[in-house]
Design a protein around this motif. Structure first.
Motif, short mmCIF file in Angstrom:
data_model
loop_
_atom_site.label_atom_id
_atom_site.label_comp_id
_atom_site.label_asym_id
_atom_site.label_seq_id
_atom_site.Cartn_x
_atom_site.Cartn_y
_atom_site.Cartn_z
N LEU A 45 31.16 11.24 20.40
CA LEU A 45 31.09 10.04 21.08
C LEU A 45 29.94 9.55 22.13
O LEU A 45 29.54 8.78 22.18
CB LEU A 45 32.61 9.80 21.58
CG LEU A 45 33.78 9.81 20.91
CD1 LEU A 45 34.98 9.82 21.61
CD2 LEU A 45 33.75 8.48 20.10
N PHE A 46 29.72 11.04 22.86
CA PHE A 46 28.98 10.55 24.00
C PHE A 46 27.62 11.43 23.95
O PHE A 46 26.50 11.10 24.65
CB PHE A 46 29.52 11.03 25.10
CG PHE A 46 30.72 10.00 25.51
CD1 PHE A 46 30.61 8.68 25.83
CD2 PHE A 46 32.02 10.41 25.19
CE1 PHE A 46 31.81 8.04 26.08
CE2 PHE A 46 33.23 9.69 25.39
CZ PHE A 46 32.97 8.38 25.76
N GLY A 47 27.61 12.49 23.00
CA GLY A 47 26.36 13.33 22.89
C GLY A 47 26.69 14.60 23.54
O GLY A 47 27.48 14.80 24.32
N ARG A 48 25.48 15.49 23.24
CA ARG A 48 25.44 16.92 24.00
C ARG A 48 23.89 17.05 24.18
O ARG A 48 23.15 16.95 23.28
CB ARG A 48 25.93 17.60 22.62
CG ARG A 48 26.00 19.07 23.01
CD ARG A 48 26.45 20.14 21.71
NE ARG A 48 26.11 21.29 22.10
CZ ARG A 48 27.10 22.30 22.19
NH1 ARG A 48 28.25 21.99 22.00
NH2 ARG A 48 26.79 23.58 22.61
N SER A 49 23.85 17.79 25.05
CA SER A 49 22.58 18.24 25.62
C SER A 49 22.28 19.91 25.11
O SER A 49 23.33 20.42 25.04
CB SER A 49 22.18 18.14 27.03
OG SER A 49 20.90 18.60 27.56
N ASP A 50 21.07 20.13 24.87
CA ASP A 50 20.89 21.55 24.60
C ASP A 50 20.89 22.54 25.86
O ASP A 50 20.89 23.79 25.71
CB ASP A 50 19.35 21.68 23.82
CG ASP A 50 19.10 21.24 22.56
OD1 ASP A 50 20.52 20.97 21.79
OD2 ASP A 50 18.23 20.72 22.18
#
Length: 138
Positions: free
Chosen positions: A118-123
Motif C-alpha cells: 500500500l505505501f511502499g518499502r525502502s531498501d
C-alpha cells in the motif's frame, strides 16, 4: 545489550515508508523530545519486541514501551498521540479510542500486513538528520 528505557520508546519498521512517515510526524510534533525511536531492524528494537512478546521477524505491530509496559497497535498510536505536547493531537487519540478495540486493531493489522504494497518499502532504514540522531536508539 539493550539500553535502559528511561524515555518512552517507539519501535517501528525502519524500511516501511508509512512507518517512516509516522516517525517524521512524531519528530515534527514532539517538540519536547519526549519520545525516542528504535527500528525493528536494530538490535535494541529486536530486543524490545522480544521482551514484550512480539516476534521481530514477523512484526505486524508497532510497539510503544513506556514506564516498563509495552503497548501495541492502535493502543500504542493513541497513547503516543496523547503524549504529544500542547494537547493538539488528543482529539485524535480520543477518536481512536472510541472505536471498539477489536475493530480498530483488526483494521490496523490489515494495513500492517499490507503496508509495503500500500505505501511502499525502502531498501534502507529511515536515516535521521544529525540533529535528530540523539533521539534514536541503535
Amino acid at each position: 545489550m539493550t539500553e535502559p528505557v528511561v524515555q518512552p520508546v517507539v519501535v517501528y519498521d525502519g524500511v516501511c515508508l508509512l512507518c517512516s512517515r509516522w516517525i517524521r510526524f512524531l519528530l515534527e510534533h514532539d517538540h519536547e523530545g519526549r519520545y525516542r525511536f528504535a527500528s525493528m531492524q536494530s538490535d535494541n528494537g529486536r530486543r524490545l519486541l522480544q521482551a514484550h512478546g512480539l516476534n521481530p521477524d514477523s512484526p505486524f505491530s508497532m510497539l510503544l514501551v513506556e514506564d516498563g509496559r509495552g503497548y501495541t497497535d492502535t493502543s500504542a498510536i493513541a497513547r503516543v498521540l496523547r503524549g504529544l505536547p500542547r494537547r493538539r493531537w488528543h482529539w485524535l487519540s480520543n477518536l481512536i479510542l472510541l472505536v471498539p478495540h477489536t475493530i480498530r486493531d483488526f483494521a490496523y493489522r490489515f494495513v500492517a500486513r499490507h503496508r509495503y504494497r500500500l505505501f511502499g518499502r525502502s531498501d534502507q532504514c529511515f536515516a535521521p538528520s544529525p540533529e535528530q540522531r540523539s533521539r534514536f536508539i541503535s
